[in-house]
Design a protein around this motif. Structure first.
Motif, PDB file in Angstrom:
ATOM      1  N   LEU A 110       0.824  -1.209   0.000  1.00  0.00           N
ATOM      2  CA  LEU A 110       0.000   0.000   0.000  1.00  0.00           C
ATOM      3  C   LEU A 110       0.857   1.258   0.000  1.00  0.00           C
ATOM      4  O   LEU A 110       0.473   2.279  -0.593  1.00  0.00           O
ATOM      5  N   VAL A 111       2.007   1.217   0.660  1.00  0.00           N
ATOM      6  CA  VAL A 111       2.940   2.350   0.582  1.00  0.00           C
ATOM      7  C   VAL A 111       3.311   2.609  -0.875  1.00  0.00           C
ATOM      8  O   VAL A 111       3.230   3.744  -1.375  1.00  0.00           O
ATOM      9  N   GLU A 112       3.720   1.540  -1.580  1.00  0.00           N
ATOM     10  CA  GLU A 112       4.157   1.700  -2.973  1.00  0.00           C
ATOM     11  C   GLU A 112       3.004   2.120  -3.879  1.00  0.00           C
ATOM     12  O   GLU A 112       3.180   2.940  -4.791  1.00  0.00           O
ATOM     13  N   ALA A 113       1.815   1.557  -3.643  1.00  0.00           N
ATOM     14  CA  ALA A 113       0.659   1.912  -4.472  1.00  0.00           C
ATOM     15  C   ALA A 113       0.314   3.384  -4.298  1.00  0.00           C
ATOM     16  O   ALA A 113      -0.082   4.063  -5.264  1.00  0.00           O
ATOM     17  N   GLY A 114       0.439   3.904  -3.078  1.00  0.00           N
ATOM     18  CA  GLY A 114       0.182   5.318  -2.856  1.00  0.00           C
ATOM     19  C   GLY A 114       1.187   6.206  -3.554  1.00  0.00           C
ATOM     20  O   GLY A 114       0.834   7.235  -4.146  1.00  0.00           O
ATOM     21  N   ILE A 115       2.466   5.804  -3.506  1.00  0.00           N
ATOM     22  CA  ILE A 115       3.497   6.564  -4.220  1.00  0.00           C
ATOM     23  C   ILE A 115       3.201   6.558  -5.718  1.00  0.00           C
ATOM     24  O   ILE A 115       3.417   7.555  -6.420  1.00  0.00           O
ATOM     25  N   ALA A 116       2.664   5.444  -6.203  1.00  0.00           N
ATOM     26  CA  ALA A 116       2.346   5.319  -7.624  1.00  0.00           C
ATOM     27  C   ALA A 116       1.075   6.062  -8.018  1.00  0.00           C
ATOM     28  O   ALA A 116       0.724   6.091  -9.199  1.00  0.00           O
ATOM     29  N   ASN A 171      -2.255   5.770  -6.432  1.00  0.00           N
ATOM     30  CA  ASN A 171      -3.594   5.320  -6.067  1.00  0.00           C
ATOM     31  C   ASN A 171      -4.093   6.143  -4.879  1.00  0.00           C
ATOM     32  O   ASN A 171      -3.454   6.147  -3.823  1.00  0.00           O
ATOM     33  N   PRO A 172      -5.244   6.816  -4.991  1.00  0.00           N
ATOM     34  CA  PRO A 172      -5.688   7.732  -3.932  1.00  0.00           C
ATOM     35  C   PRO A 172      -6.234   7.035  -2.687  1.00  0.00           C
ATOM     36  O   PRO A 172      -6.379   7.665  -1.644  1.00  0.00           O
ATOM     37  N   LYS A 173      -6.543   5.742  -2.787  1.00  0.00           N
ATOM     38  CA  LYS A 173      -7.135   5.037  -1.649  1.00  0.00           C
ATOM     39  C   LYS A 173      -6.092   4.315  -0.793  1.00  0.00           C
ATOM     40  O   LYS A 173      -6.379   3.930   0.347  1.00  0.00           O
ATOM     41  N   ALA A 174      -4.891   4.117  -1.348  1.00  0.00           N
ATOM     42  CA  ALA A 174      -3.908   3.248  -0.690  1.00  0.00           C
ATOM     43  C   ALA A 174      -3.501   3.783   0.678  1.00  0.00           C
ATOM     44  O   ALA A 174      -3.517   3.048   1.673  1.00  0.00           O
ATOM     45  N   TRP A 175      -3.110   5.035   0.762  1.00  0.00           N
ATOM     46  CA  TRP A 175      -2.611   5.550   2.037  1.00  0.00           C
ATOM     47  C   TRP A 175      -3.718   5.733   3.075  1.00  0.00           C
ATOM     48  O   TRP A 175      -3.491   5.432   4.255  1.00  0.00           O
ATOM     49  N   PRO A 176      -4.917   6.202   2.712  1.00  0.00           N
ATOM     50  CA  PRO A 176      -5.992   6.206   3.719  1.00  0.00           C
ATOM     51  C   PRO A 176      -6.292   4.810   4.261  1.00  0.00           C
ATOM     52  O   PRO A 176      -6.537   4.650   5.467  1.00  0.00           O
ATOM     53  N   LEU A 177      -6.276   3.789   3.395  1.00  0.00           N
ATOM     54  CA  LEU A 177      -6.461   2.411   3.872  1.00  0.00           C
ATOM     55  C   LEU A 177      -5.328   2.018   4.818  1.00  0.00           C
ATOM     56  O   LEU A 177      -5.552   1.400   5.863  1.00  0.00           O
TER      57      LEU A 177
END
Length: 794
Positions: free
Chosen positions: A345-351, A353-359
């Motif tokens: 989820l850390v990497e997805a947020g950097i990439a 994805n707007p939901k990754a870091w809130p999750l």
């Protein structure tokens, strides 16, 4: 009463230290004191009895060496935890007797407890303590067991004068006679024998923290790669798209949320069944890293769809993980599965994805206040590997909170271990005392580095420097692979310093991914020449383990074996696949580092980087066929002149000084292990050129593998590249050359049309040195040929 309350009460009931002195109807002996504290064990079994012979009872006996007043006898059960509300004790004595005697013949024994007439029933996580009904002194203490036929124990103590007088004494049993000073009678470990680990005194207030601003920055975007890194990158995309469907990766989440999960279509394995959500984390780590550098539409679509499913399955309380909450302490759920998903989820947020870091924040808030925290380090296998979930959330996202670090300080920080690392004590690694020995200890170093960056506490950094020295000096093969891996023996004995096993499957890919990340964490702190050694470690990990463990179809191998044949690559979601796909997606970030005043060129691969200097955009294109060719050209593209410093690494493996030319004119020369700095006002189409001084290095084998004992076996490296010798005469990874090692490099001749392939003058023409990373799975090879000695020749 809800489930969470029940679990909290159970944890309190089972773990808190309470002593109860009372006559018990269940026992035929005297008062029994119950310490409701359970010991920590991993997979090892320190004492396992022999099966009883001819129906005779088994016994195990301690010789204290002298008479001692016996105040109590303690038995520590060995258990495996199901992680649910019950733990399973492994073969603890059910019908037994404990007696003491002044003589070895036990001609006048005193019985402490006699449980031979009925089954003993006790809490599975308790230390069992029995006290004599009347004062008694003894030299010998014997446990006789009628049931079960084979029994197991974690620890056996005899308390006298308030201390364990059995520690370090002699053990014997009915099946084997004398066992000498057995591990069952070892000293207590530095943090105790308990499952419950809670150190609030270690927590520091955020207002006292001094966050570290590293002088160098790792690019998160703006780098494109070609060449060998591009091949690896593309195969990684192929791997990710060809392993599991989005539905399969979400399957654990559907099941946990009691939603229709359907049939799991992919390859089922322990990683897919027993580590809920880990294959989702694996995919997000790989895809998230790739999508930082380029937008692959199919990867992004799958990443976004998977995160949508994870969000749909999350609970109102913020529980996001792919295993049921009640199994948090089961197996490696809390450590491995939570860590993998959180990093993904850390990497997805950097990439993007707007939901990754809130999750991630919702999951982190649940974790930081969950009732299981005091048990997560000691009760969960390799529990400290889960530290990175918190540390990376705090340091690498915009949703981190101080509690992410404070929870690590309170429930995971082991000061005795940090002290061992500072002292450069190798036993901190190969005899790690709170779980199995594992290269996964390096991921713990990743977390402590994050804690240093968050708090500025020098204690963490000093320990990490010690850890680097220990691994580099004692636990690294030629070529850079980690020589200590998961060990199931206890006490640990398989991987002592400089053992360098070649027949055992060392060189686990996971370990070197963590090692590359660890060295990058250190690299950004040291912009001067002292930082070059960290880049050298990253370089070896990439070529000789990372790329070497990816096959031509993108499948990912587990171990980097140095003799024999390589393993088959996999697509089953293993740990090394998860870290391998992560590393391959990270490759662009290792090439360059950014500074306020310019750029560092750390690695050599066809690539380009864009950055901003003094508000002006600069683009640098690196043209090279390295490692196949040592020539490098750096070409700058600018819309207007810009003053900047560009620093070029002269690798420590260079065989001589390296000359640096700007627009065809020599401007400087640098020694191996340094950086050449060129500061000037750069103009469009300026060019920096140089040739890397590559050469051969031989490293003598000094490990314990029997095939090579007393032999002149050497590994060959060319620049940073580990070389392997293949040919029909290599048998089971062993080959004896007719050449002496002296002047051997001069006999290596390039093979026409095959870059980095070398024949050996005077040897079998079919023998050929090739880069280890090129080898396929069906080729027999050795990285350690045995050279002839003068006695062989004369």
């Amino acid at each position: 009463m809800n489930k969470k309350t029940i679990l909290s009460l159970f944890a309190a009931l089972t773990i808190q230290t309470v002593t109860v002195s009372a006559q018990t109807a269940d026992l035929d002996g005297g008062p029994m004191g119950i310490e409701r504290v359970a010991m920590c064990v991993g997979s090892p079994i320190p004492y396992l009895s022999e099966p009883s012979a001819n129906g005779a009872p088994n016994w195990v006996q301690i010789d204290l060496g002298a008479l001692f007043p016996v105040e109590a006898v303690k038995l520590y059960p060995y258990f495996q935890d199901t992680g649910d509300i019950g733990a399973h004790t492994h073969n603890f004595p059910v019908r037994f007797r404990i007696e003491v005697s002044a003589s070895a013949a036990f001609d006048s024994p005193h019985v402490i407890v006699d449980q031979t007439g009925r089954d003993f029933i006790g809490y599975p996580l308790e230390i069992k303590t029995w006290k004599p009904a009347v004062p008694v002194s003894a030299r010998y203490v014997r446990l006789t067991v009628l049931k079960p036929d084979v029994f197991e124990l974690w620890r056996f103590e005899v308390i006298s004068g308030g201390r364990d007088v059995a520690e370090g004494k002699t053990l014997s049993d009915s099946g084997r006679g004398s066992l000498g000073s057995h591990y069952l009678l070892r000293p207590q470990r530095p943090a105790g024998e308990n499952l419950w680990y809670d150190r609030p005194e270690q927590v520091t207030a955020p207002e006292t923290w001094k966050p570290v601003k590293a002088p160098l920055r790792t690019p998160r975007s703006g780098v494109a790669v070609g060449g060998l890194f591009r091949q690896t990158f593309d195969r990684n995309i192929q791997y990710l798209l060809g392993s599991f469907s989005v539905h399969d990766m979400a399957h654990n989440f559907f099941e946990r949320a009691n939603m229709e999960a359907g049939k799991f279509e992919g390859r089922s394995s322990w990683f897919t069944r027993g580590l809920g959500g880990s294959i989702a984390g694996r995919f997000l780590m790989g895809a998230g890293n790739i999508l930082r550098w380029e937008n692959d539409g199919e990867l992004r679509s799958r990443m976004d769809e998977l995160i949508d499913y994870i969000e749909t399955c999350a609970t109102p309380e913020g529980y996001i993980f792919g295993y049921p909450e009640r199994t948090t302490l089961q197996g490696q759920n809390n450590a491995y599965a939570r860590g993998w998903l959180s990093q993904g989820l850390v990497e997805a947020g950097i990439a993007g994805n707007p939901k990754a870091w809130p999750l991630l924040r919702r999951g982190g808030d649940w974790f930081n206040s969950c009732p299981y925290l005091p048990e997560m380090l000691m009760r969960v296998p390799i529990g400290n590997q889960g530290m990175v979930a918190n540390s990376r959330t705090y340091l690498n996202t915009n949703v981190g909170v101080p509690k992410d670090i404070q929870v690590l300080q309170q429930y995971f920080q082991l000061n005795f271990w940090l002290d061992q690392l500072i002292a450069r004590d190798p036993s901190a690694i190969w005899q790690y005392q709170y779980e199995r020995v594992h290269s996964y200890l390096i991921i713990v170093l990743n977390a402590y580095m994050d804690m240093y960056m968050a708090t500025g506490e020098p204690y963490y950094l000093n320990a990490m420097h010690g850890a680097w020295d220990i691994f580099r000096e004692h636990f690294m093969h030629a070529g850079g692979s980690i020589s200590v891996i998961e060990s199931y023996t206890f006490p640990p004995r398989q991987f002592p310093p400089k053992s360098y096993h070649l027949r055992m499957p060392t060189g686990e890919l996971c370990g070197n991914v963590f090692w590359a990340v660890f060295n990058e964490q250190l690299r950004v702190l040291y912009p001067d020449d002292s930082g070059e050694k960290y880049v050298a470690e990253i370089e070896k990990s990439i070529y000789n383990i990372g790329i070497a463990n990816q096959d031509h179809e993108g499948n990912i191998r587990y171990h980097a074996r140095l003799i024999g044949k390589k393993e088959n690559g996999g697509r089953g979601g293993s740990c090394c696949e998860g870290q391998g796909t992560r590393l391959y997606g990270m490759l662009p970030e290792f090439i360059y580092k950014l500074a306020d005043d310019g750029l560092y060129v750390d690695l050599y691969n066809e690539s380009s980087v864009e950055w901003e200097q003094n508000g002006k955009k600069i683009s640098l294109h690196q043209h090279t066929a390295f490692p196949a060719s040592p020539e490098v050209e750096l070409h700058l593209k600018l819309t207007e002149p810009v003053k900047s410093r560009i620093r070029i690494r002269v690798p420590s493996w260079a065989t001589s000084k390296m000359n640096l030319l700007v627009n065809g004119r020599k401007v400087s020369a640098g020694n191996p292990g340094s950086y050449l700095t060129v500061e000037r006002v750069w103009k469009d189409n300026d060019e920096i050129t140089f040739t890397l001084p590559m050469g051969f290095r031989l490293t003598k084998y000094a490990g314990v593998t029997e095939d090579f004992q007393g032999k002149e076996a050497y590994a060959l490296e060319y620049g940073p590249i580990l070389m392997a010798l293949s040919g029909e005469s290599v048998q089971n990874g062993v080959l004896k050359l007719s050449s002496e090692v002296a002047k051997f490099a001069s006999r290596l001749k390039p093979v026409a049309g095959k870059p980095l392939h070398f024949s050996i003058e005077g040897e079998d023409n079919a023998l050929e040195y090739v880069p280890y990373y090129e080898l396929g799975k069906d080729i027999t090879f050795t990285c350690y040929p045995i050279f002839a000695t003068k006695a062989d020749i004369h």
